[in-house]
Design a protein around this motif. Structure first.
Motif, mmCIF file in Angstrom:
data_model
loop_
_atom_site.group_PDB
_atom_site.id
_atom_site.type_symbol
_atom_site.label_atom_id
_atom_site.label_comp_id
_atom_site.label_asym_id
_atom_site.label_seq_id
_atom_site.Cartn_x
_atom_site.Cartn_y
_atom_site.Cartn_z
ATOM 1 N N ASP A 137 0.806 -1.217 0.000
ATOM 2 C CA ASP A 137 0.000 0.000 0.000
ATOM 3 C C ASP A 137 0.842 1.272 0.000
ATOM 4 O O ASP A 137 0.373 2.325 -0.453
ATOM 5 N N PHE A 138 2.047 1.190 0.534
ATOM 6 C CA PHE A 138 2.891 2.385 0.637
ATOM 7 C C PHE A 138 4.359 1.985 0.692
ATOM 8 O O PHE A 138 4.708 0.845 0.988
ATOM 9 N N ILE A 139 5.212 2.947 0.397
ATOM 10 C CA ILE A 139 6.663 2.774 0.562
ATOM 11 C C ILE A 139 7.238 4.112 1.012
ATOM 12 O O ILE A 139 6.919 5.156 0.439
ATOM 13 N N THR A 140 8.022 4.065 2.049
ATOM 14 C CA THR A 140 8.606 5.281 2.627
ATOM 15 C C THR A 140 10.120 5.242 2.498
ATOM 16 O O THR A 140 10.743 4.221 2.808
ATOM 17 N N GLY A 141 10.692 6.319 2.055
ATOM 18 C CA GLY A 141 12.137 6.409 1.955
ATOM 19 C C GLY A 141 12.773 6.693 3.300
ATOM 20 O O GLY A 141 12.095 7.030 4.282
ATOM 21 N N ALA A 142 14.077 6.543 3.362
ATOM 22 C CA ALA A 142 14.815 6.779 4.601
ATOM 23 C C ALA A 142 14.982 8.273 4.853
ATOM 24 O O ALA A 142 14.919 9.098 3.940
ATOM 25 N N SER A 143 15.209 8.620 6.102
ATOM 26 C CA SER A 143 15.478 10.002 6.499
ATOM 27 C C SER A 143 16.978 10.199 6.711
ATOM 28 O O SER A 143 17.660 9.314 7.243
ATOM 29 N N PHE A 144 17.476 11.353 6.295
ATOM 30 C CA PHE A 144 18.888 11.685 6.511
ATOM 31 C C PHE A 144 19.098 12.532 7.758
ATOM 32 O O PHE A 144 20.237 12.769 8.156
ATOM 33 N N THR A 145 18.016 12.980 8.386
ATOM 34 C CA THR A 145 18.146 13.885 9.532
ATOM 35 C C THR A 145 17.601 13.304 10.822
ATOM 36 O O THR A 145 17.968 13.768 11.902
ATOM 37 N N ASP A 146 16.721 12.300 10.750
ATOM 38 C CA ASP A 146 16.128 11.702 11.942
ATOM 39 C C ASP A 146 16.117 10.184 11.791
ATOM 40 O O ASP A 146 15.497 9.658 10.862
ATOM 41 N N GLN A 147 16.758 9.498 12.734
ATOM 42 C CA GLN A 147 16.765 8.040 12.646
ATOM 43 C C GLN A 147 15.468 7.428 13.142
ATOM 44 O O GLN A 147 15.160 6.284 12.815
ATOM 45 N N LEU A 148 14.704 8.178 13.918
ATOM 46 C CA LEU A 148 13.391 7.718 14.363
ATOM 47 C C LEU A 148 12.378 8.837 14.149
ATOM 48 O O LEU A 148 12.566 9.958 14.613
ATOM 49 N N ILE A 149 11.324 8.516 13.416
ATOM 50 C CA ILE A 149 10.209 9.444 13.214
ATOM 51 C C ILE A 149 8.954 8.765 13.732
ATOM 52 O O ILE A 149 8.640 7.631 13.351
ATOM 53 N N ASP A 150 8.244 9.440 14.624
ATOM 54 C CA ASP A 150 7.006 8.901 15.192
ATOM 55 C C ASP A 150 6.063 10.076 15.362
ATOM 56 O O ASP A 150 6.206 10.878 16.287
ATOM 57 N N MET A 151 5.103 10.219 14.445
ATOM 58 C CA MET A 151 4.308 11.440 14.427
ATOM 59 C C MET A 151 2.931 11.202 13.832
ATOM 60 O O MET A 151 2.695 10.219 13.120
ATOM 61 N N SER A 152 2.033 12.131 14.144
ATOM 62 C CA SER A 152 0.709 12.180 13.529
ATOM 63 C C SER A 152 0.451 13.615 13.098
ATOM 64 O O SER A 152 0.897 14.559 13.751
ATOM 65 N N ALA A 153 -0.270 13.791 12.001
ATOM 66 C CA ALA A 153 -0.566 15.129 11.512
ATOM 67 C C ALA A 153 -1.762 15.083 10.578
ATOM 68 O O ALA A 153 -1.996 14.064 9.909
ATOM 69 N N PRO A 154 -2.532 16.177 10.506
ATOM 70 C CA PRO A 154 -3.639 16.253 9.544
ATOM 71 C C PRO A 154 -3.122 16.367 8.122
ATOM 72 O O PRO A 154 -1.945 16.662 7.890
ATOM 73 N N MET A 155 -4.019 16.153 7.144
ATOM 74 C CA MET A 155 -3.619 16.082 5.742
ATOM 75 C C MET A 155 -4.368 17.116 4.897
ATOM 76 O O MET A 155 -5.533 17.407 5.133
ATOM 77 N N VAL A 156 -3.643 17.642 3.881
ATOM 78 C CA VAL A 156 -4.229 18.589 2.938
ATOM 79 C C VAL A 156 -3.813 18.176 1.528
ATOM 80 O O VAL A 156 -2.621 18.000 1.256
ATOM 81 N N PHE A 157 -4.797 18.051 0.636
ATOM 82 C CA PHE A 157 -4.494 17.767 -0.770
ATOM 83 C C PHE A 157 -4.126 19.076 -1.447
ATOM 84 O O PHE A 157 -4.882 20.057 -1.409
ATOM 85 N N VAL A 158 -2.920 19.112 -2.089
ATOM 86 C CA VAL A 158 -2.440 20.346 -2.719
ATOM 87 C C VAL A 158 -2.175 20.147 -4.208
ATOM 88 O O VAL A 158 -1.304 20.795 -4.789
ATOM 89 N N GLY A 159 -2.937 19.259 -4.837
ATOM 90 C CA GLY A 159 -2.766 19.052 -6.269
ATOM 91 C C GLY A 159 -1.360 18.573 -6.595
ATOM 92 O O GLY A 159 -0.844 17.649 -5.971
ATOM 93 N N GLN A 160 -0.733 19.227 -7.572
ATOM 94 C CA GLN A 160 0.641 18.865 -7.930
ATOM 95 C C GLN A 160 1.678 19.570 -7.054
ATOM 96 O O GLN A 160 2.875 19.374 -7.242
ATOM 97 N N GLY A 161 1.220 20.381 -6.126
ATOM 98 C CA GLY A 161 2.147 21.017 -5.191
ATOM 99 C C GLY A 161 3.071 22.030 -5.836
ATOM 100 O O GLY A 161 4.187 22.225 -5.379
ATOM 101 N N ILE A 162 2.597 22.693 -6.891
ATOM 102 C CA ILE A 162 3.423 23.659 -7.621
ATOM 103 C C ILE A 162 3.122 25.075 -7.133
ATOM 104 O O ILE A 162 1.961 25.493 -7.062
ATOM 105 N N HIS A 163 4.165 25.795 -6.816
ATOM 106 C CA HIS A 163 4.054 27.224 -6.475
ATOM 107 C C HIS A 163 5.007 27.965 -7.397
ATOM 108 O O HIS A 163 6.213 28.022 -7.166
ATOM 109 N N SER A 164 4.470 28.507 -8.468
ATOM 110 C CA SER A 164 5.287 29.166 -9.497
ATOM 111 C C SER A 164 4.553 30.410 -10.000
ATOM 112 O O SER A 164 3.899 30.369 -11.055
ATOM 113 N N PRO A 165 4.645 31.507 -9.261
ATOM 114 C CA PRO A 165 3.951 32.730 -9.690
ATOM 115 C C PRO A 165 4.347 33.184 -11.084
ATOM 116 O O PRO A 165 3.518 33.709 -11.829
ATOM 117 N N GLU A 166 5.626 32.955 -11.470
ATOM 118 C CA GLU A 166 6.076 33.400 -12.784
ATOM 119 C C GLU A 166 5.373 32.658 -13.910
ATOM 120 O O GLU A 166 5.308 33.134 -15.053
#
Length: 583
Positions: A137-166
Motif C-alpha cells: 500500500d505504501f513505501i517510505t524512503g529513509a530520512s537523513f536527519t532523523d533516525q526515528l520518526i514517530d508522528m501524527s498530523a492532519p492532511m491537505v491535498f495540494v494538487g501537484q504542489g506547484i508554487h510558481s507565480p512566474e
C-alpha cells in the motif's frame, strides 16, 4: 564470465590488458602529428594543429581501463571507484596540470547512506485507524536527519504542489499547510516547457517545506504509473539513498521541515482521496489534460490524520571529486573558471542479482558503465590533454573535474557547486560530458541548455567549425537537462551546456534502444560495437566549445528573460535574447 570469479590465468591476462590500456592512455602523442594529413578535415582541424591531435585511440584506451570488469562498476565510496580516481589523477599529472584542491587532486566528500529499516503508516479517520501494508500500500524512503520518526498530523491535498507565480500557477492558494502533511500528485503542469516543468517537479518538496508542511504523501499520476508502476517504484525506494555531509557535519537537505515522504499505491491513494468526497481518477485526468483552457483542481482538506513511524539506519562513506586546473594566460580573466565535468562513478556490481540466465549461464552482475560514463570521462581527459599540450594557453583558466556520486543524485557536482574549490575565482561556464552513445557514426549532437545562455551561440560556432550539426532535443519527456551534473551548477547560477549524441545516421534509434536495453545494466560494457571515430568527433566538438569559451572576450551570460537565469542568478549579467528565444 563477467560478474563471477575467473581462473588465475584469466586474472593475469585481464591485468595485462589493463596495464596496456593504462599505458596507452597515459602516453602523449608526439606534437602535431595525429591526423595531420587526414583527408576531409573540418575547418577547425585545418586552422588549429591542436584539434588534429585529438585521438580516437586515446579515448578507446581510457574507456577500456575504466569499464574493465576489474573496476567492478566504479560505485561511489568503493575501493574500485578510488582506483579509477587515482587513475584520473595520474593522467592529470602526466598532462602537467595543477592539482585543483589546495595542492591535492581530490576533493574528499563524506556521504551518508540512509536505509529504511522499519516503516508503519496508518490513516486515522472517525476514531478508527486503517493500517496500510508496507510495499503493498505504501513505501517510505529513509530520512537523513532523523533516525526515528514517530508522528501524527492532519492532511491537505495540494494538487501537484506547484508554487510558481512566474508561470501563473499556485496550487497552495488559500490553503494552510503549516504543521500538516501535504498530499501531492506527481509531475508538473502540461504546457510548461519540459526543462522548466522538470525543475518545478523537483522543487516541490522544498516548496512544501517552505510552506511549513511536516510530511508529504505522493500519489503517482496516470502517466507516471504507465512509465514506472508502483511495484517497480518500491524496488527503487526500499534500498538506501545517499546525501553529502557538509563540512560542519550536518546533512543538507532541500526540505528540512519535511520529516517523512511516502508514496501510496493507486488503490490506497484512491481510498484516501475518495474519503474526502473527491474522485481521484477524475482529478488525475485533469492533470493529464493538455488543453490550454484546462482548469486545475483546487486543494482541499482530507479528513482525519496520518500516523507514521519510520526508522532509518545510517552509514557514512567517503568518495572524491578529482580536480585539476590549467591556468589561463590573461591576468584580467584569471578569476573566471571554465569548468569541464564528467562523472566517474557508475552503479557497481549487483551481486544480489547473481544466478543463472534462461540459458543456464551465470548472470553478468557487473554494471561497467562503458558509455555511462567512462566515455564521458575519456572525452574530458582527451580534450584536457590537447588543451594542456597546446603551446598557446587559453585566456581563462580551465578546471577539469571527474565527479563522484552522479548516480546517487548529482551529489558530487552539487557539493562542488556549493563548496567551490578555488579561492582565486569562480565558475563562469560549464561544459559537461555524460553518456555519449557511441554506437553509430555520429554527425550531430543535442545541446541541452543551449537556448538558455550565450553558450548556445558558442555551440553553434563550434558546430560550424567542426562540421557537426546541432539537433533539437528529440526526447523532451526524458527531461535530460536536469538529470546530469551541469544542472548542479545551473542551480548556483552558472550557465552550462550538456551535449548528447544526436539523431542522424540512426542516432535516435541507437539512443532509444540503448535506454531500453543496456542503460544502467550489465550490457553497457566493452562488448558493445563502440564507434571510436564518433568518439573522436565528439571530443573535437567539445574541444572547440571549451576553447571558444575560454578565449572569448565576454564570459557566458544568461539571456534576458530566461527562466533559469532569472530563478538562479537574478542579479547576474545578461545578454539580449535571440529572436527565436524571445518569441
Amino acid at each position: 564470465m563477467e560478474g563471477h570469479a575467473c581462473p588465475h590465468e584469466d586474472i593475469l591476462e585481464t591485468m595485462r590488458k589493463l596495464l596496456v590500456a593504462a599505458a596507452l592512455a597515459g602516453c602523449a602523442l608526439s606534437p602535431l602529428t595525429a591526423y595531420a594529413d587526414a583527408p576531409g578535415q573540418s575547418p577547425a582541424e585545418k586552422a588549429d594543429p591542436a584539434a588534429r591531435e585529438i585521438s580516437a585511440d586515446q579515448i578507446e584506451a581510457t574507456v577500456q581501463f575504466l569499464a574493465d570488469d576489474l573496476l567492478q562498476g566504479r560505485d561511489t565510496g568503493s575501493e574500485y571507484y578510488d582506483i579509477a580516481a587515482a587513475y584520473v589523477a595520474s593522467r592529470y599529472r602526466a598532462m602537467g596540470l595543477t592539482p585543483g584542491v589546495d595542492g591535492k587532486w581530490m576533493q574528499d566528500i563524506t556521504f551518508r547512506k540512509a536505509s529504511p529499516a522499519e516503516s508503519t503508516l496508518a490513516i486515522v479517520q472517525d476514531g478508527k485507524a486503517k493500517e496500510l501494508e508496507l510495499k503493498t500500500d505504501f513505501i517510505t524512503g529513509a530520512s537523513f536527519t532523523d533516525q526515528l520518526i514517530d508522528m501524527s498530523a492532519p492532511m491537505v491535498f495540494v494538487g501537484q504542489g506547484i508554487h510558481s507565480p512566474e508561470n501563473g500557477i499556485d496550487d497552495y492558494a488559500g490553503l494552510d499547510v503549516k504543521g500538516k502533511v501535504v498530499v501531492v500528485v506527481s509531475g508538473a503542469p502540461k504546457g510548461v516547457p519540459g526543462d522548466v516543468a522538470a525543475t518545478l517537479s523537483r522543487g516541490k518538496t522544498k516548496v512544501a517545506s517552505d510552506m511549513g508542511a511536516v510530511g508529504m504523501i505522493s500519489i503517482r499520476s496516470k502517466s507516471a504509473m504507465e512509465s514506472l508502476p508502483f511495484e517497480k517504484l518500491v524496488g527503487y525506494i526500499e534500498g538506501h539513498a545517499e546525501k553529502w555531509v557538509a563540512p560542519d557535519g550536518t546533512v543538507v537537505v532541500d526540505a528540512p521541515n519535511l520529516k517523512f515522504s511516502t508514496y501510496l499505491s493507486p488503490e490506497a491513494a484512491a481510498d484516501l482521496v475518495d474519503s474526502s468526497g473527491h474522485d481521484l481518477s477524475a482529478l488525475l485526468d485533469a492533470y493529464e489534460s493538455e488543453e490550454e483552457d484546462a482548469v486545475r483542481p483546487t486543494g482541499f482538506v482530507i479528513p482525519g490524520e496520518v500516523k507514521v513511524k519510520a526508522v532509518s539506519e545510517w552509514e557514512e562513506v567517503t568518495s572524491a571529486n578529482v580536480v585539476a586546473v590549467l591556468p589561463g594566460s590573461d591576468p584580467q580573466l584569471a578569476d573566471q573558471y571554465v569548468v569541464m565535468s564528467a562523472h566517474l562513478d557508475h552503479v557497481g556490481n549487483h551481486l544480489w542479482e547473481a544466478g543463472e540466465d534462461e540459458d543456464g549461464e551465470p548472470k553478468d552482475t557487473i554494471y561497467n558503465g562503458a558509455l555511462d560514463n567512462a566515455a564521458g570521462v575519456a572525452t574530458m581527459l582527451e580534450v584536457a590533454r590537447v588543451i594542456a599540450e597546446n603551446p598557446t594557453a587559453p585566456r581563462r583558466p580551465i578546471l577539469f573535474v571527474a565527479l563522484t556520486g552522479e548516480e546517487k543524485g548529482l551529489l558530487g557536482s552539487e557539493y562542488m557547486a556549493k563548496y567551490w574549490v578555488r579561492e582565486d575565482g569562480e565558475p563562469v561556464g560549464v561544459v559537461n560530458f555524460d553518456m555519449p552513445v557511441l554506437l553509430y557514426d555520429m554527425d550531430d549532437v543535442v545541446g541541452f541548455g543551449a537556448e538558455n545562455s550565450t553558450m548556445g551561440e558558442t555551440l553553434a560556432a563550434a558546430g560550424a567549425a567542426t562540421g557537426i550539426g546541432v539537433t533539437p532535443d528529440f526526447l523532451p519527456d526524458e527531461n535530460l537537462f536536469v538529470r546530469s551534473d551541469h544542472y548542479s551548477f545551473v542551480k548556483e547560477g552558472v550557465p552550462a551546456l550538456f551535449l548528447m549524441s544526436g539523431v542522424e545516421n540512426g542516432g535516435k534509434e541507437a539512443f532509444t534502444n540503448f535506454l531500453k536495453t543496456d542503460y544502467h545494466g550489465p550490457g553497457d560494457d566493452l562488448s558493445q560495437p563502440l564507434n571510436w571515430e564518433s568518439a573522436r568527433k565528439f571530443a573535437l566538438l567539445n574541444y572547440e566549445i571549451v576553447k571558444l569559451t575560454a578565449n572569448a572576450d565576454a564570459r557566458p551570460m544568461w539571456y534576458e528573460g530566461n527562466y533559469f537565469g532569472d530563478k538562479f542568478d537574478p542579479e547576474g549579467p545578461r545578454a539580449p535574447a535571440p529572436a527565436e528565444a524571445a518569441e
